[in-house]
Write an enzyme that holds these catalytic residues in place. Structure first.
Site, PDB file in Angstrom:
ATOM      1  N   ASP A  66      36.084  56.259  34.487  1.00 23.93           N
ATOM      2  CA  ASP A  66      37.137  56.925  33.726  1.00 23.93           C
ATOM      3  C   ASP A  66      38.445  56.145  33.674  1.00 23.93           C
ATOM      4  OD1 ASP A  66      37.592  57.251  36.446  1.00 23.93           O
ATOM      5  OD2 ASP A  66      38.596  59.173  36.187  1.00 23.93           O
ATOM      6  N   GLU A  67      38.416  54.863  33.985  1.00 26.34           N
ATOM      7  CA  GLU A  67      39.666  54.129  34.120  1.00 26.34           C
ATOM      8  C   GLU A  67      39.450  52.671  33.737  1.00 26.34           C
ATOM      9  OE1 GLU A  67      42.972  53.360  37.682  1.00 26.34           O
ATOM     10  OE2 GLU A  67      41.065  54.345  38.109  1.00 26.34           O
ATOM     11  N   ASP A  88      43.546  56.254  31.855  1.00 23.92           N
ATOM     12  CA  ASP A  88      42.975  57.045  32.941  1.00 23.92           C
ATOM     13  C   ASP A  88      42.647  58.419  32.384  1.00 23.92           C
ATOM     14  OD1 ASP A  88      42.145  57.960  35.362  1.00 23.92           O
ATOM     15  OD2 ASP A  88      44.025  57.642  36.425  1.00 23.92           O
TER      16      ASP A  88
END
Length: 487
Positions: A105-106, A11
């Site tokens: 983003d993860e 993350d």
């Protein structure tokens, strides 16, 4: 559940805000808030400096401004974020063929499937290497969680924030989860948490002790049984490499309700064009066009039209969205508009026509004849642009020069918009690798100033094409696996 912590969850830390700080030297170490800047806007991401004032994602922007009046408020730059995300996902893809992106983003990574880790020490080592590689390539930090299941790996990465690595050893899941609030578990929202609280259950241990039968009685068979399994630390969901999108859509919330019908149609056509850009960027086409309209009283209407075949033609999507708009009553005003495309495919109707024509032509030619170019159906002529209704000068300036977006001046070079209004636009001239730059103000119609593309956060990133060279060897004494570590 696995006997080794070989599921990794990455993350990125305050991704949008961190990317803006990396791109803008004058904002490093300062509170930054990214999101919609109008009175109805919400916070997408807040930097850790802004979070100290109580600002968080999904908060109304007006409230954020009251909490942190001196923060920098910027409009998102998704072109930059997607570019950085692509770099990160490429690194993850080097660790395993099983990478499950959840957002820009993860992502989850199955290290075992990639042969890059098979025990605690090797998992920790590859996690450390990954964080180093991400920082070297993008200039940003990410937090890594490692565990024997997806649920625990995600919890571990949250505990590692910011800029850390956390491993939850297999076999300790229930002990680790026990004191946590019930909202920690996936699928437990505010309503479910309140229902459980009224039944005397506020921690994960309370759920485990209550037993499966009691949770089924309270929440129903499917939800109750699933929640009990998670409460005792059981999660056997695999990392899934392909998460195929079912639709592509864009929408805008307006600072003030739109009343002019011509303006509403103009906005629908603009959204249709943006939707097609995203569709083409994903290499897809779609068959069903969807229009979303939220009216002044918050009532939301959706209308859809299914075409004869999939398309990525902006004129076709614009016309379909305009037809759908004709069936919607916008009397009283419109606060939100959205255009989407569903029924996605990897081809367009035109592809099918071309394929059929090619087959017919090939059948008609002698076997040794040269196949000439196939004729097409002719270019479509799109409708002319509709003139927008007059807007206030400040609204026009804000739309042309969004705060935080990139510009280039013929004399001063690359910069970014600090703000605009009263016929002026203020620009700070700096680049990701420079010192904090100077601020200058121009007329909004200055011919020497134009919009520009974002610059890379790291102009010349190191080459990680051969990384990792081999699986990190197991090491004894790999540190305390239960503790978050930071450089």
């Amino acid at each position: 559940m696995r006997a080794a912590p070989t599921i990794l969850h990455l993350d990125m830390d305050a991704f949008y805000a961190s990317a803006e700080q990396a791109a803008k030297p004058s904002l490093r170490g300062k509170p930054v808030v990214v999101g919609g800047l109008g009175p109805r806007g919400v916070v997408a991401t807040a930097s850790y400096e802004a979070r100290r004032f109580g600002v968080h994602s999904a908060m109304p922007m007006a409230q954020a401004r009251r909490l942190a009046p001196n923060a920098a408020y910027l409009v998102p730059r998704f072109t930059l974020y997607r570019s950085v995300s692509d770099q990160v996902m490429e690194l993850l893809g080097r660790l395993s063929p099983l990478v499950e992106p959840l957002s820009l983003d993860e992502a989850f990574v199955d290290l075992e499937a990639g042969g890059t880790a098979d025990d605690t020490a090797s998992a920790l080592e590859i996690g450390r290497q990954l964080r180093e590689a991400i920082e070297a390539v993008t200039g940003l930090s990410g937090s890594v969680g490692l565990a024997g299941s997806k649920m625990l790996a995600k919890i571990a990465s949250e505990e590692a924030k910011p800029d850390g690595i956390r491993l939850i050893a297999p076999g300790t899941e229930r002990e680790h989860l026990a004191p946590m609030p019930v909202r920690t578990l996936p699928g437990v929202g505010p309503a479910t948490a309140d229902h459980l609280r009224r039944a005397g259950m506020t921690t994960v241990d309370d759920l485990a002790e209550a037993g499966e039968a009691e949770l089924i009685r309270l929440l129903g068979k499917a939800h109750g049984a699933s929640l009990h399994r998670m409460a005792i630390g059981f999660d056997d969901r695999p990392v899934v490499a392909e998460r195929d999108a079912k639709s592509v859509s864009v929408e805008d919330t307006f600072d003030t309700d739109l009343h002019d019908r011509v303006r509403v149609r103009t906005e629908v056509e603009r959204l249709a064009d943006r939707c097609v850009q995203r569709l083409r960027g994903a290499g897809r086409s779609g068959r069903t066009v969807v229009l979303k309209v939220r009216r002044y009283d918050f009532s939301t209407l959706t209308r859809s039209e299914t075409l004869r075949g999939p398309t990525d033609d902006p004129a076709v999507v614009r016309e379909a969205a305009a037809r759908l708009l004709e069936s919607v009553d916008t009397t009283g005003g419109v606060r939100l508009l959205g255009v989407g495309v569903t029924g996605l495919a990897d081809f367009t109707q035109e592809d099918l026509f071309a394929q059929a024509a090619g087959e017919r032509a090939a059948a008609a030619l002698p076997e040794d004849a040269d196949a000439g170019p196939q004729g097409d159906a002719g270019d479509r002529e799109g409708e002319g642009e509709t003139e927008p209704a007059p807007e206030a000068a400040e609204q026009l300036a804000a739309r042309r020069w969004p705060a935080g977006h990139d510009v280039r001046h013929e004399a001063h070079g690359h910069g970014w918009v600090q703000g605009s209004g009263v016929g002026r636009v203020t620009v700070r001239f700096e680049e990701p690798g420079s010192a904090p730059g100077r601020v200058r103000t121009f007329r909004v119609d200055d011919p020497a100033l134009r919009a520009a593309d974002p610059l890379p956060l790291v102009p010349e990133p190191p080459d990680y094409s051969s990384w990792p060279a081999s699986r990190p060897k197991s090491r004894s004494g790999g540190g305390s696996p239960g503790a978050a570590s930071r450089p």
